[in-house]
Design a protein around this motif. Structure first.
Motif, PDB file in Angstrom:
ATOM      1  N   LEU A 127      -4.185  -5.384  10.928  1.00 10.28           N
ATOM      2  CA  LEU A 127      -4.781  -4.112  10.785  1.00 10.28           C
ATOM      3  C   LEU A 127      -5.081  -3.348  12.251  1.00 10.28           C
ATOM      4  O   LEU A 127      -5.652  -4.091  12.910  1.00 10.28           O
ATOM      5  N   GLY A 161       7.306   1.808  -2.107  1.00 13.02           N
ATOM      6  CA  GLY A 161       6.164   2.311  -1.400  1.00 13.02           C
ATOM      7  C   GLY A 161       4.937   2.964  -2.049  1.00 13.02           C
ATOM      8  O   GLY A 161       4.284   3.620  -1.197  1.00 13.02           O
ATOM      9  N   ALA A 162       4.683   2.574  -3.101  1.00 18.17           N
ATOM     10  CA  ALA A 162       3.385   2.765  -3.974  1.00 18.17           C
ATOM     11  C   ALA A 162       2.446   1.786  -3.494  1.00 18.17           C
ATOM     12  O   ALA A 162       2.840   0.612  -3.124  1.00 18.17           O
ATOM     13  N   MET A 163       1.155   1.941  -3.722  1.00 24.95           N
ATOM     14  CA  MET A 163      -0.066   1.137  -3.296  1.00 24.95           C
ATOM     15  C   MET A 163       0.319  -0.035  -4.912  1.00 24.95           C
ATOM     16  O   MET A 163       0.842   0.032  -5.610  1.00 24.95           O
ATOM     17  N   THR A 201       0.828  -1.169  -0.101  1.00 22.09           N
ATOM     18  CA  THR A 201      -0.143   0.078   0.137  1.00 22.09           C
ATOM     19  C   THR A 201       0.969   1.233  -0.041  1.00 22.09           C
ATOM     20  O   THR A 201       1.995   1.188   0.150  1.00 22.09           O
ATOM     21  N   ALA A 202       0.442   2.433  -0.186  1.00 29.14           N
ATOM     22  CA  ALA A 202       1.308   3.522  -0.162  1.00 29.14           C
ATOM     23  C   ALA A 202       1.724   4.067   1.189  1.00 29.14           C
ATOM     24  O   ALA A 202       0.899   4.025   2.193  1.00 29.14           O
ATOM     25  N   THR A 203       2.877   4.434   1.113  1.00 27.54           N
ATOM     26  CA  THR A 203       3.315   4.479   2.375  1.00 27.54           C
ATOM     27  C   THR A 203       3.524   6.116   2.641  1.00 27.54           C
ATOM     28  O   THR A 203       4.530   6.433   3.451  1.00 27.54           O
ATOM     29  N   ASN A 204       2.987   6.929   1.913  1.00 25.49           N
ATOM     30  CA  ASN A 204       3.102   8.235   2.149  1.00 25.49           C
ATOM     31  C   ASN A 204       2.807   8.953   3.651  1.00 25.49           C
ATOM     32  O   ASN A 204       3.545   9.912   3.911  1.00 25.49           O
ATOM     33  N   CYS A 253      -6.176   0.596  -0.564  1.00 23.52           N
ATOM     34  CA  CYS A 253      -5.842   1.570  -1.497  1.00 23.52           C
ATOM     35  C   CYS A 253      -6.086   3.075  -0.726  1.00 23.52           C
ATOM     36  O   CYS A 253      -7.122   3.106   0.026  1.00 23.52           O
ATOM     37  N   THR A 254      -5.239   4.081  -1.211  1.00 22.28           N
ATOM     38  CA  THR A 254      -5.271   5.467  -0.586  1.00 22.28           C
ATOM     39  C   THR A 254      -5.792   6.258  -1.328  1.00 22.28           C
ATOM     40  O   THR A 254      -6.241   7.695  -1.109  1.00 22.28           O
ATOM     41  N   THR A 293      -2.883   7.550   4.871  1.00 22.32           N
ATOM     42  CA  THR A 293      -2.820   8.846   4.285  1.00 22.32           C
ATOM     43  C   THR A 293      -3.729   8.927   3.162  1.00 22.32           C
ATOM     44  O   THR A 293      -4.486   7.933   2.673  1.00 22.32           O
ATOM     45  N   ASN A 294      -4.131  10.265   2.786  1.00 20.36           N
ATOM     46  CA  ASN A 294      -4.996  10.317   1.619  1.00 20.36           C
ATOM     47  C   ASN A 294      -6.462   9.730   2.009  1.00 20.36           C
ATOM     48  O   ASN A 294      -7.008  10.371   2.831  1.00 20.36           O
ATOM     49  N   LEU A 295      -6.910   9.024   1.223  1.00 18.88           N
ATOM     50  CA  LEU A 295      -8.242   8.560   1.571  1.00 18.88           C
ATOM     51  C   LEU A 295      -8.282   7.042   2.507  1.00 18.88           C
ATOM     52  O   LEU A 295      -9.535   6.815   2.905  1.00 18.88           O
ATOM     53  N   LEU A 296      -7.230   6.809   2.897  1.00 17.65           N
ATOM     54  CA  LEU A 296      -7.162   5.594   3.630  1.00 17.65           C
ATOM     55  C   LEU A 296      -6.919   6.041   5.090  1.00 17.65           C
ATOM     56  O   LEU A 296      -6.472   7.032   5.438  1.00 17.65           O
ATOM     57  N   HIS A 297      -8.238   5.392   5.961  1.00 18.46           N
ATOM     58  CA  HIS A 297      -8.296   6.130   7.447  1.00 18.46           C
ATOM     59  C   HIS A 297      -7.946   5.047   8.552  1.00 18.46           C
ATOM     60  O   HIS A 297      -7.854   5.347   9.518  1.00 18.46           O
ATOM     61  N   PHE A 298      -7.380   3.921   8.024  1.00 19.44           N
ATOM     62  CA  PHE A 298      -6.873   2.959   9.020  1.00 19.44           C
ATOM     63  C   PHE A 298      -5.464   2.436   8.707  1.00 19.44           C
ATOM     64  O   PHE A 298      -4.876   2.823   7.560  1.00 19.44           O
ATOM     65  N   SER A 349       0.173   8.184  -5.780  1.00 16.13           N
ATOM     66  CA  SER A 349      -0.929   8.366  -4.810  1.00 16.13           C
ATOM     67  C   SER A 349      -1.900   9.395  -4.930  1.00 16.13           C
ATOM     68  O   SER A 349      -2.418   9.682  -3.903  1.00 16.13           O
ATOM     69  N   PRO A 372      -3.012  -0.617   7.755  1.00 15.88           N
ATOM     70  CA  PRO A 372      -2.485  -1.985   7.777  1.00 15.88           C
ATOM     71  C   PRO A 372      -1.016  -2.304   8.200  1.00 15.88           C
ATOM     72  O   PRO A 372      -0.182  -1.221   8.680  1.00 15.88           O
ATOM     73  N   GLN A 385     -14.738   2.286   6.748  1.00 13.01           N
ATOM     74  CA  GLN A 385     -14.160   3.458   6.212  1.00 13.01           C
ATOM     75  C   GLN A 385     -15.056   4.176   5.352  1.00 13.01           C
ATOM     76  O   GLN A 385     -15.210   5.508   5.505  1.00 13.01           O
TER      77      GLN A 385
END
Lengths: 389, 615
Positions: free
Chosen positions: A130, B563-565, A85-88, B479-480, A108-113, A388, A115, B527
């Motif tokens: 998670l 580090g990308a999704m 997943t994105a690690t921003n 996914c972000t 980050t961004n639209l993810l709220h929990f 991202s 992993p 979510q």
């Protein structure tokens, strides 16, 4: 009449204020100490480190990496793909003797929990968990204990909550919240603001916090079903500062902690260790210059701690303290762009400085008793900018 | 792939083409309106001439100029603002208007204003962003209609109604298009067009809407001039106020000052080279002589304001001439004409401001003849107490005015009615989704089977779902960026289906090979608030099972480095109740907005409805 009308027009059409930066009235002389996520951690199989790479001025093009160096090996490899997943938002690491290494991905961004990934074999095989919420942006917001208990601080509404998991990293229960702690006797004594660090000690959670009351150290321990402040007293010279628990960790002998102290005239970092008598041993302060900021902190060899700071000009300073009774000493000037450092298991081991610039991570090595950092491994990281957004 | 969508560009060919098509269609209706008005006028005129020939009226009616008897000041305002509205309408035809006006024109202006202004403007511009084609076309015809109304209806109630139309639409433009002319934003200055061009459109509209008797004495002119005078003096005070960056051509750090900085930006607007070179020259001059330039502006504004406040004809005349010179200089050298760059909607504030000043001056100094002679009313009601039908046939002037006004109103409605109809729907135009990812494609083959478990651990197979239409997509629970948006689009589509949603299952299949446990699906549902949707299923299985299904549905899934999704296709399918693939939709949201999300949901809902209807 005309003047009154003019004034009315000016008022009606809105003054809008002056052009330029707002007035600085009310800004404290010394900025509070920030808590960076870049750090390194020793697990049973090797050393892990996390640091940001990419375009660091663009949050969605900053990708946190997860580097691993097995014990006895001198080269690092990037294991971040395992997050899937994105690690921003950053990575938070935890490890304990006999327990898997854990990395949690901050949302980050639209993810709220958050992993979670964990491995017991140095990253060859991974499993997942998670957190039912976003892990707080603190390097010690996640902690695992040799008993198998894992603790985490998650953002919940306007505050934070401490969660515990006793095995499966997908099932969590709430131990307390910042609001509950703040409303208790201990919390009121502290003037608790936010929860900053967590660790498990003798299967009992210890929670670090940021206190508004000068001189009070926000170290809360659960005893007899109530949360109590640990009796950690700062020396007189620091007793007027506001204290934030930056880190909490386990050593073979007890707990260690790194405290950030902000006073009207300056700020400092203090290390602390629990003593066999149940008290705390406090180190001399490591004074920070007015515009210094912390780049990274974490565990050094043995029971030591390190603090990596940078001045406003970007010059970095690595200070290390070896344990109770020791004093801070500064290591040779670091290579540019050092994001964190990784120590070996003993004080005789080499130290690696991990320097990141855009998509390249360079490892610089300081041998014991040497005064020069030697350039070693250069590790290119493939980053997909724009992925991202 | 998540995060890799192209999004909408300002000159997207699909949207621009639709905009031009809408303009052509509506233009044909406008031509029809004008033709009907012309024919009607000929009929009315013939009736009238026949009546004259028969001596019905007893005395012949003389045709005279329709604007005869109109106060000169009113005529200047009416014709001046009529031409400006016409120009504004023509500027709205630019290809960038549907997608560019809000993002490049309105939102940057509003960004400097307080939050409440931004909220208000955003609420207003939502209509535009949801229906960009209809809104842009509406702006064209409304402004052209008002312009023609003012130009061709010089007298009477119809003319005053034209003034009110100018006032009303001007107010809309001032609030939602100009964010109140930026009066609540920092850096307010006359030089940059404060308090907004549209406010002068409103002022002129209000003056044109006044009854004839208001123009009979110098009082109206004096009032207008004094208000303008106070405005100029206030702007002078504001301009003189220290600490706002206008007194220096250069900042301490070596950058250009506020005025030079603004002019520098204007010079970069695409425009003829000669014009940008003038603006750039002034920027250099101001950078070198910032203090002197500002002193001149302050003194000039104050002097003009003082001259207007005096309301003495001779002094005011000098003030008007000075204002004309200053306004024109500012229009060319600072505002850079205002209508270049592809999203320029008007010639900015200086010309309208100047017209109001001139109108005020003329209203004070050039009174209608009737008023000064005091013999006959300024505008006589030639028809006396006759009904409007009689007036139409006996008064050619009344008939002409009425027909012109009706035609102008018709032109306004040509734009306004489709816009109003579009606005009645809370959903965005599907053209946005089509522009981003293309139209849905029809398919006709059996859907590949699958047998998985849902978020609650229950077994679900495609064959077990026969009898229901299925909207199927593939989502990564961690996914972000894109997947939460696609999930919300599914949710919106479900709401759009209304009662028909009972015949539909919304299904997502896990598209992340590492996060396979139902826990992640539940976390994602929580979510995205999907747990409350009864026909929502999020399916998972083993990595092998999922890989086979991804392959069967043409979904590319792969680990991304650094580090990308997880990279995966953003695709949705609509499967008929018989298990046949009906539609495939690309759902890469690009740079999502509430408008594009709604547009994708409409597209998906339409595809589902088509499948439900068997088409």
């Amino acid at each position: 009449m005309v003047v009154v009308l003019c004034a009315l027009v000016v008022i009606t059409f809105g003054w809008g204020g002056p052009i330029g930066p707002p007035a600085s009235a009310g800004t404290p002389l010394v900025a509070p100490i920030t808590t960076p996520l870049a750090t390194s951690l020793q697990s049973s199989s090797g050393t892990w480190a996390t640091l940001p790479m990419g375009h660091l001025n663009e949050p969605l093009n900053t990708f946190w990496q997860l580097f691993y160096r097995p014990t006895g090996v001198t080269t690092w490899s990037d294991k971040v793909e395992a997050t899937a997943t994105a690690t921003n938002g950053g990575l938070v690491l935890a490890a304990a003797a006999g327990q898997p290494f854990i990395a949690a991905v901050r949302p980050t961004n639209l993810l709220h929990f958050s992993p979670i990934i964990h491995t017991s074999d140095g990253g060859r095989a991974w499993a997942n968990g998670l957190l039912p919420g976003g892990l707080s942006a603190r390097p010690d917001a996640l902690s695992s204990a040799p008993t198998g208990q894992t603790l985490a601080i998650v953002d919940r509404g306007p505050g934070t909550a401490v969660l515990a998991s006793d095995g499966s990293l997908s099932t969590w229960r709430t131990l307390t919240t910042s609001a509950q702690l703040a409303s208790g006797t201990a919390g009121k004594t502290c003037g608790l603001q936010v929860l900053t660090a967590v660790v498990s000690w003798t299967n009992s959670p210890v929670v670090g916090a940021n206190c508004t009351r000068p001189g009070v150290v926000g170290m809360f321990q659960r005893r007899a079903k109530t949360w109590q402040l640990d009796p950690l007293t700062l020396p007189g010279s620091l007793a007027e500062g506001r204290v934030e628990v930056l880190s909490l960790g386990q050593t073979p002998y007890g707990l260690d902690a790194l405290l950030g102290i902000t006073e009207a005239t300056g700020s400092a970092v203090v290390a602390a260790w629990t003593t066999s008598q149940g008290g705390w041993s406090i180190s001399p302060p490591l004074a920070l210059a007015a515009h210094d900021h912390i780049v990274s902190y974490g565990s050094a060899s043995g029971v030591g701690l390190f603090s990596l700071t940078a001045s406003s000009s970007g010059a970095e300073r690595l200070a290390v303290i070896d344990g109770p009774g020791a004093t801070w000493h500064t290591l040779p000037a670091l290579p540019p762009d050092t994001a964190t450092v990784a120590f070996g298991p003993t004080s005789a081991s080499v130290i690696d400085a991990l320097a990141a610039h855009d998509t390249t991570m360079t490892v610089w090595t300081l041998a014991s008793a040497s005064s020069d950092w030697l350039k070693g491994q250069v590790l290119p990281v493939k980053i997909e900018y724009g992925s991202s957004s | 792939m998540p995060g890799m969508g192209k999004g909408l560009t300002t000159n997207d060919p699909i949207v621009v083409s639709a905009f031009h098509t809408a303009l052509i269609h509506q233009g044909l209706i406008v031509l029809l309106i004008l033709a009907v008005a012309g024919v009607t006028w000929n009929v009315v005129r013939s009736l009238h001439l026949r009546g004259m020939a028969a001596g019905a009226e007893g005395r012949p009616l003389m045709f005279r100029s329709e604007s005869a008897g109109e106060p000169q000041a009113r005529r200047v305002l009416r014709i001046g603002f009529g031409l400006i509205w016409l120009l504004d309408g023509i500027l709205q035809v630019q290809a960038s208007m549907p997608l560019g006006l809000v993002t490049q024109g309105i939102q940057p202006t509003a960004a400097a204003s307080p939050t409440w202004v931004q909220h208000l403007v955003n609420a207003g511009t939502t209509i535009w962003t949801f229906h960009p084609v209809q809104a842009a076309a509406a702006a064209v015809w409304i402004q052209v209609g008002i312009g023609l109304w003012l130009l061709f209806v010089p007298r009477g109630r119809w003319s005053r109604l034209g003034g009110l139309a100018s006032l009303g639409w001007g107010l809309m433009v001032w609030v939602f298009g100009e964010s109140f002319g930026g009066i609540f934003a920092p850096g307010l200055t006359w030089l940059f067009g404060a308090p907004g061009a549209a406010l002068f459109y409103c002022a002129a509209g209000a003056l044109i809407a006044l009854p004839d008797r208001a123009w009979a004495t110098p009082r109206l002119g004096r009032t207008v001039l004094r208000v303008m005078g106070v405005f100029f003096v206030a702007m002078a005070i504001l301009q003189a106020w220290p600490g706002r960056g206008f007194w220096s051509g250069l900042t301490r750090s070596g950058g250009v000052g506020t005025l030079a900085g603004m002019v520098q930006q204007m010079a970069q607007t695409p425009q003829p080279h000669v014009l940008s070179s003038w603006v750039a020259s002034f920027e250099r001059f101001d950078a070198a002589h910032g203090w002197g330039v500002n002193l001149f502006v302050v003194l000039a504004l104050a002097a003009i304001g003082g001259a207007f406040i005096s309301a003495q004809p001779r002094i005011a005349r000098v003030g008007v001439i000075a204002a004309a010179v200053l306004c024109l200089a500012d229009w060319v050298l600072v505002e850079d004409f205002g209508f270049f760059g592809g999203v320029g909607t008007d010639p900015n504030s200086m010309i309208p401001m100047l017209l109001v000043c001139i109108g005020g001056f003329l209203a004070m100094t050039r009174l209608p003849v009737a008023a000064s002679s005091d013999v006959v009313p300024i505008v006589t009601d030639r028809a006396g107490t006759k009904s409007w039908r009689q007036r139409l046939t006996t008064s050619p002037g009344y008939a002409a005015r009425s027909l012109a006004a009706a035609a102008a109103l018709g032109i306004v409605l040509v734009g306004a009615v489709p816009m109003a109809v579009a606005t009645a729907s809370p959903n965005a135009d599907p053209i946005l989704a089509n522009a981003i990812d293309g139209s849905p494609n029809a398919l006709h083959y059996p859907a590949p089977p699958f047998s998985l478990i849902d978020q609650h651990g229950q077994a679900v197979s495609l064959s077990g779902l026969h009898g229901k239409t299925i909207a199927l997509t593939f989502l990564d629970p961690v996914c972000t960026s894109d997947c939460p948006i696609i999930a919300q689009e599914f949710r919106q589509a479900d709401q759009m289906l209304g009662a028909e949603s009972k015949k539909v299952d919304l299904i997502a299949i896990d598209a992340n090979p590492r996060y396979l446990a139902p826990d992640y699906l539940v976390a994602f549902d929580d979510q995205e608030n999907l747990a409350t949707i009864p026909n929502w299923l999020y399916l998972t299985g083993t990595d092998k099972e999922l890989a086979r299904i991804w392959d069967a549905y043409g979904i590319l899934v792969g680990y991304a480095p650094g580090g990308a999704m997880i990279a995966h296709s953003d695709t949705a399918y609509v499967i008929s109740r018989d298990g046949d693939m009906n539609w495939v939709l690309a759902l890469d949201p690009g740079s999502p907005t509430s408008a594009t999300k709604s547009s994708f949901a409409v597209t998906l809902a339409n595809a589902i409805k088509n499948s439900l209807n068997g088409s």
